[in-house]
Scaffold this motif. Structure first.
Motif, mmCIF file in Angstrom:
data_model
loop_
_atom_site.group_PDB
_atom_site.id
_atom_site.type_symbol
_atom_site.label_atom_id
_atom_site.label_comp_id
_atom_site.label_asym_id
_atom_site.label_seq_id
_atom_site.Cartn_x
_atom_site.Cartn_y
_atom_site.Cartn_z
ATOM 1 N N ASP A 84 -13.368 15.049 -25.176
ATOM 2 C CA ASP A 84 -12.511 13.904 -24.826
ATOM 3 C C ASP A 84 -13.348 12.622 -24.890
ATOM 4 O O ASP A 84 -14.114 12.306 -23.974
ATOM 5 N N LEU A 85 -13.164 11.877 -25.990
ATOM 6 C CA LEU A 85 -13.991 10.683 -26.226
ATOM 7 C C LEU A 85 -13.722 9.596 -25.209
ATOM 8 O O LEU A 85 -14.625 8.870 -24.793
ATOM 9 N N GLU A 86 -12.446 9.469 -24.808
ATOM 10 C CA GLU A 86 -12.104 8.421 -23.824
ATOM 11 C C GLU A 86 -12.801 8.685 -22.509
ATOM 12 O O GLU A 86 -13.358 7.781 -21.878
ATOM 13 N N HIS A 87 -12.778 9.954 -22.113
ATOM 14 C CA HIS A 87 -13.419 10.295 -20.847
ATOM 15 C C HIS A 87 -14.935 10.099 -20.935
ATOM 16 O O HIS A 87 -15.564 9.585 -20.002
ATOM 17 N N LEU A 88 -15.495 10.486 -22.084
ATOM 18 C CA LEU A 88 -16.935 10.307 -22.276
ATOM 19 C C LEU A 88 -17.288 8.823 -22.171
ATOM 20 O O LEU A 88 -18.267 8.440 -21.504
ATOM 21 N N GLU A 89 -16.464 7.986 -22.794
ATOM 22 C CA GLU A 89 -16.761 6.547 -22.765
ATOM 23 C C GLU A 89 -16.647 5.985 -21.345
ATOM 24 O O GLU A 89 -17.472 5.196 -20.910
ATOM 25 N N ILE A 122 -19.789 15.495 -16.001
ATOM 26 C CA ILE A 122 -19.153 16.424 -16.940
ATOM 27 C C ILE A 122 -17.972 15.697 -17.580
ATOM 28 O O ILE A 122 -17.117 15.165 -16.865
ATOM 29 N N PHE A 123 -17.939 15.649 -18.908
ATOM 30 C CA PHE A 123 -16.748 15.040 -19.537
ATOM 31 C C PHE A 123 -15.798 16.120 -20.029
ATOM 32 O O PHE A 123 -16.223 17.215 -20.393
#
Ligand code: PLP
Length: 427
Positions: A162-167, A157-158
């Motif tokens: 949150d793009l940083e967390h997804l990455e 789960i991101f």
């Protein structure tokens, strides 16, 4: 054995937590949308609905209603069974073509609701990809969560948008196949996903993308293809899912994408195979709605104008609306009991229907009234709404925007940054 108490206990538990839901009995008036009759305990009362997901009033559009009535007269009321048994109605084939064209995809597949399209669509897609990992936004709708759960794959789960967390998550997964599941417009906070940036990451890390445009189809993009159309990124999203039950004003759901993926879902998805198809009359009505909104801008423009006016009027009154870039206007109450009382007062004394949004739909402490102006909420209705809300805020001593802002700032400081969620194996 007395089984009743299992159910009465369950209901009592909901009442104790103030989560027991009561539904007002409402008769919509198709010739005076958004007006309706509320069958109140004291008898029928005229009201105005301010929280409908029939965002553009298409449920009452003459083209849509005529298509439904004429097709029902010609083909009957039902579908006659599953598509396995009864075959494809001509109307459902036309609808799927219209939807594939709407999203610029090779093919589309219609289900009986948006919920089913997500639950059975996501689960079937990930089951068809060996060793697939699902990466899902933390605020995804229950139907997507259910799809991920039923898929039975490892999931991450991101943090919301949150793009940083997804990455970070994408990096840890490495070469395994992966599906990023997210929405365009999040319906309770009214915010929008960074679709382009998510597609950038998906391309960089070799992930497939699954986008729920349920609260955006019909309303965003030059032809109502959703936020991905508006942002010029439809071709970069692998699967676009939508509903026919909100801005299109009818019922049903669908996915669109590459022909092979759609054919595989058609062939393997239990929620598609083992249930009666959408009837021809519904399919024809939905097709009329999608076609109309591909060509007509007046509903979208009208809605945007009334949303802007509503937001301005709420702001001028100091009411605590969440700042959203969309047609969804959440007005914060922050307490389940007060939220229900505000909603009840609006209905009983001002003839305004806005259903309270409480836990678990939103986190506790963020209970709210969710307002969705349509092109048919004229300036006089907006003025009446804001006057009624201001009265209710005074009577219940609810917090205004300035106090809400101070409280949420101190809450954020006290909580600090959110922790990184731990991956959970097996759906
Ligand atoms: N996806 C999202 C984001 C939703 O909010 C909803 C319903 O509210 C659905 C899917 C389900 O769509 P439907 O109402 O067509 O079942």
């Amino acid at each position: 054995m007395n089984y009743d108490h299992f159910f009465t206990d369950a209901i009592d538990a909901l009442r104790k937590e103030r989560r027991y839901r009561t539904f007002a009995q409402i008769e919509r008036d198709a010739s005076h949308f958004p007006r309706a009759v509320w069958h109140s305990p004291g008898g029928p009362r005229d009201i105005v609905v301010w929280c409908s997901n029939d965002y553009l009033g298409m449920g009452s559009h003459p083209d849509v209603v005529n298509a439904m009535c004429e097709t029902a007269r010609a083909r009957g009321a039902g579908a006659g069974g599953t598509r396995n048994i009864s075959g494809n109605s001509h109307e459902i084939v036309m609808l799927e073509r219209e939807l594939a064209d709407l999203h610029g995809k090779e093919a589309g597949l219609v289900f009986t609701s948006g919920y089913i399209s997500n639950a059975t669509g996501i689960s079937t897609i990930v089951k068809l990809i060996p060793d697939c990992v699902v990466i899902s936004d933390e605020l995804n709708h229950n139907s997507m969560i259910e799809g991920v759960r039923q898929g039975g794959r490892q999931k991450f789960i991101f943090r919301h948008n949150d793009l940083e967390h997804l990455e970070e998550i994408l990096k840890t997964i490495g070469d395994r196949p992966k599906l990023i599941a997210f929405e365009s417009v999040y319906s309770m906070d009214g915010d929008i996903a960074p679709i382009k940036e998510i597609c950038d990451l998906a391309e960089r890390y070799g992930a497939m993308t699954y986008l729920d445009e349920v609260h955006a189809v019909g309303m965003y993009g030059a032809r109502g293809g959703g936020v991905a159309e508006r942002d010029g990124v439809m071709d970069r999203v692998d699967v676009i899912e939508g509903t026919l039950g909100k801005a299109f004003g009818v019922i049903g759901g669908y996915i669109t994408g590459k022909r092979a993926m759609i054919d595989a879902v058609r062939s393997y998805a239990p929620g598609f195979i083992f249930t009666t198809a959408l009837p021809p009359a519904i399919s024809a009505a939905a097709t009329a709605s999608v076609r109309h909104l591909k060509a007509s801008q007046s509903e979208r423009e009208g809605q945007r104008a009334q949303v802007t006016k509503t937001k301005a009027a709420l702001a001028a009154a100091g009411l605590p609306q969440m700042d959203t870039p969309t047609h969804i206007i959440p007005v914060m109450v922050g307490d389940a009991k007060a939220c229900k009382m505000a909603s009840d007062l609006l209905l009983a004394e001002y003839g305004i229907y806005i259903q309270p949004i409480n836990y678990p739909t939103v986190p506790r402490g963020t209970e709210r009234l969710r307002i969705t102006p349509t092109p048919f909420h004229d300036d006089a209705l907006i003025a009446h709404l804001v006057q009624a809300l201001s009265d209710v805020w005074e009577r219940l001593e609810l917090p205004y925007a300035d106090r809400m802002a101070k409280e949420s700032k101190s809450r954020r400081v006290a909580l600090g940054p959110a922790p990184i969620p731990v991956p959970v194996a097996g759906g």
